[in-house]
Structures are given as structure tokens and as C-alpha cells.
Design a protein around this motif. Structure first.
Motif, PDB file in Angstrom:
ATOM      1  N   LEU A  19       1.162   4.100  -4.878  1.00 15.22           N
ATOM      2  CA  LEU A  19       0.913   4.940  -3.433  1.00 15.22           C
ATOM      3  C   LEU A  19       2.393   4.791  -2.793  1.00 15.22           C
ATOM      4  N   GLY A  22       4.987   6.729  -4.769  1.00 12.50           N
ATOM      5  CA  GLY A  22       4.697   8.196  -4.963  1.00 12.50           C
ATOM      6  C   GLY A  22       4.685   8.210  -6.253  1.00 12.50           C
ATOM      7  N   SER A  69       6.638   6.688   2.292  1.00  8.32           N
ATOM      8  CA  SER A  69       5.868   5.486   1.779  1.00  8.32           C
ATOM      9  C   SER A  69       4.820   5.303   2.954  1.00  8.32           C
ATOM     10  N   ARG A  72       2.367   8.293   3.347  1.00 13.50           N
ATOM     11  CA  ARG A  72       1.477   7.949   2.249  1.00 13.50           C
ATOM     12  C   ARG A  72       0.371   6.972   2.605  1.00 13.50           C
ATOM     13  N   ASP A  76      -3.481   8.509   3.084  1.00 13.82           N
ATOM     14  CA  ASP A  76      -4.457   7.686   1.879  1.00 13.82           C
ATOM     15  C   ASP A  76      -5.527   6.949   2.863  1.00 13.82           C
TER      16      ASP A  76
END
Length: 120
Positions: A19, A22, A69, A72, A76
């Protein structure tokens, strides 16, 4: 995903590293990625990691990757919030705190509505 990977004798969640980077395959994550992964692994340790986070020297060309990062993780967490609200709120909080410390603001922060009179 409960798979782990050992880097320098320390175990990290493969899912977290994927995650954060990526990527579908983890190669050699940068130190700042591993630091965020440590914070995500145990959000209650975030206060102990603040000094290390604040002293990060991220090259200009890597700053975009670091911010992506963190974004994300936030996206998420929002998408999975219904699975485990406490866990994903903590993960989102960790990413937001780190983003504010490093970049002074949140890219995904809710914006105040602009009224028509304010646009003049």
C-alpha cells in the motif's frame, strides 16, 4: 493479508508495504516508508516515533512519493472503515499526523464551502 516480510531483522506487513509503495511487489522500501509502516503496525507508538518523523530529510524528488504513500493509507482507511472502525480510524490518523508534520497541511482535508459572496 497477514503475510510479513523481514527487513533488517524487523517484521513488516507485506500488505502495508505494498500500500505504501503503491506496488504489487515489494522490492527495497526506502527508510521513510519503513518508518510509516512501523507507525501503522502499532499506531499507539506514534508519539514515540514523532522525533524520528520530524527529523526525516526527504529529498525533493521523493517528497511526492511520500505524500502519495500517506494519501493511499488515508484512502484505504476510508474505503475499509466499515470493516474495523477503530483500526482504520487509527491508521488514517497516523497518516494525517505524519502528512501535517512533513507537509504542513492535508491534501485530502475537507474544504470549507465557498459562498457566492466570498468569491468577489
Amino acid at each position: 493479508m497477514n503475510d510479513t516480510i523481514t527487513i533488517n531483522g524487523e517484521k513488516f506487513s507485506l500488505g502495508d508495504l505494498m500500500l505504501l509503495t503503491g506496488e504489487d511487489e515489494v522490492k527495497e522500501p526506502k527508510g521513510y516508508i519503513l518508518l510509516v509502516a512501523r507507525a501503522l503496525r502499532n499506531p499507539m507508538r506514534l508519539p514515540w516515533l514523532l522525533k524520528e518523523i520530524c527529523s526525516l530529510c526527504i529529498k525533493e524528488d521523493e517528497q511526492r512519493d511520500m505524500r502519495l504513500s500517506l494519501i493511499r493509507v488515508q484512502v484505504d482507511a476510508e474505503l475499509k472503515m466499515n470493516q474495523d472502525i477503530q483500526r482504520f480510524q487509527q491508521r488514517r490518523y497516523v497518516a494525517q499526523v505524519i502528512e501535517v508534520l512533513l507537509f504542513n497541511d492535508l491534501m485530502l482535508a475537507p474544504r470549507e464551502a465557498v459562498e457566492e459572496g466570498d468569491m468577489e
